[in-house]
Enzyme design. Structure first.
Site, PDB file in Angstrom:
ATOM      1  N   GLN A  78       0.844  -1.200   0.000  1.00 35.32           N
ATOM      2  CA  GLN A  78       0.000   0.000   0.000  1.00 35.32           C
ATOM      3  C   GLN A  78       0.881   1.253   0.000  1.00 35.32           C
ATOM      4  OE1 GLN A  78      -3.577  -0.260   0.354  1.00 35.32           O
ATOM      5  NE2 GLN A  78      -3.545   1.883  -0.199  1.00 35.32           N
ATOM      6  N   PHE A  79       1.364   1.642  -1.177  1.00 37.31           N
ATOM      7  CA  PHE A  79       2.258   2.804  -1.244  1.00 37.31           C
ATOM      8  C   PHE A  79       1.576   4.086  -0.781  1.00 37.31           C
ATOM      9  CE2 PHE A  79       0.184   3.395  -5.306  1.00 37.31           C
ATOM     10  CZ  PHE A  79       0.207   4.761  -5.519  1.00 37.31           C
ATOM     11  N   THR A  80       0.254   4.144  -0.848  1.00 38.09           N
ATOM     12  CA  THR A  80      -0.455   5.377  -0.473  1.00 38.09           C
ATOM     13  C   THR A  80      -0.374   5.667   1.024  1.00 38.09           C
ATOM     14  OG1 THR A  80      -2.593   4.256  -0.281  1.00 38.09           O
ATOM     15  CG2 THR A  80      -2.037   5.223  -2.433  1.00 38.09           C
TER      16      THR A  80
END
Length: 150
Positions: A78-80
């Protein structure tokens, strides 16, 4: 590294309508990686996740870990989690590690959890995923490795 931990009764991730990871009782992890993260950060958080006492014992107290209850883990990249929306209305993801660095570290983190005897299902790194869960409690925590950037 930053992880959103959700205690769940079940969770699954699908890509293109196909389920690629599914668990029952256990932990749903959203895993974010930043540029400075190393295997040391991954090891710290693998140890923390495996031992996190957020399941109830016979007295109804949060005193048991996912390991203690025989639960599984669904780990989704989950890069966000490293999105910065303090300025303007469009988040900046400059703090998120590039895929060529993040993907191998994410894989090593999951391997570290497996080395602790946990069953670990995963999403597909970089894919457009649909994630479903039944959050139990609800119980949701945010874990950061000691060197994590905010």
């Amino acid at each position: 590294m930053r992880i959103v931990v959700q205690r769940c009764k079940q969770a699954r991730v699908t890509v293109g309508g196909t389920t690629i990871g599914s668990i029952g009782n256990g932990l749903m992890l959203l895993v974010g990686i930043t540029h400075e993260d190393t295997d040391k950060d991954a090891a710290y958080l693998a140890e923390k996740v495996a031992g996190l006492r957020i399941f109830e014992d016979e007295a109804g107290k949060m005193n048991l870990s996912v390991t203690d209850v025989g639960g599984s883990i669904l780990s989704v990249s989950q890069f966000t989690l490293y999105g910065d929306s303090r300025k303007g209305k469009r988040p900046s993801f400059i703090a998120a590690a590039r895929p060529e660095m993040a993907a191998p570290l994410y894989d090593r983190f999951n391997a570290m959890l497996r080395d602790k005897g946990l069953v670990v299902e995963t999403g597909e790194f970089g894919a457009d995923m649909d994630v479903e869960l039944i959050n139990w409690g609800p119980v949701t925590l945010i874990l950061d490795s000691p060197g994590a950037n905010a």
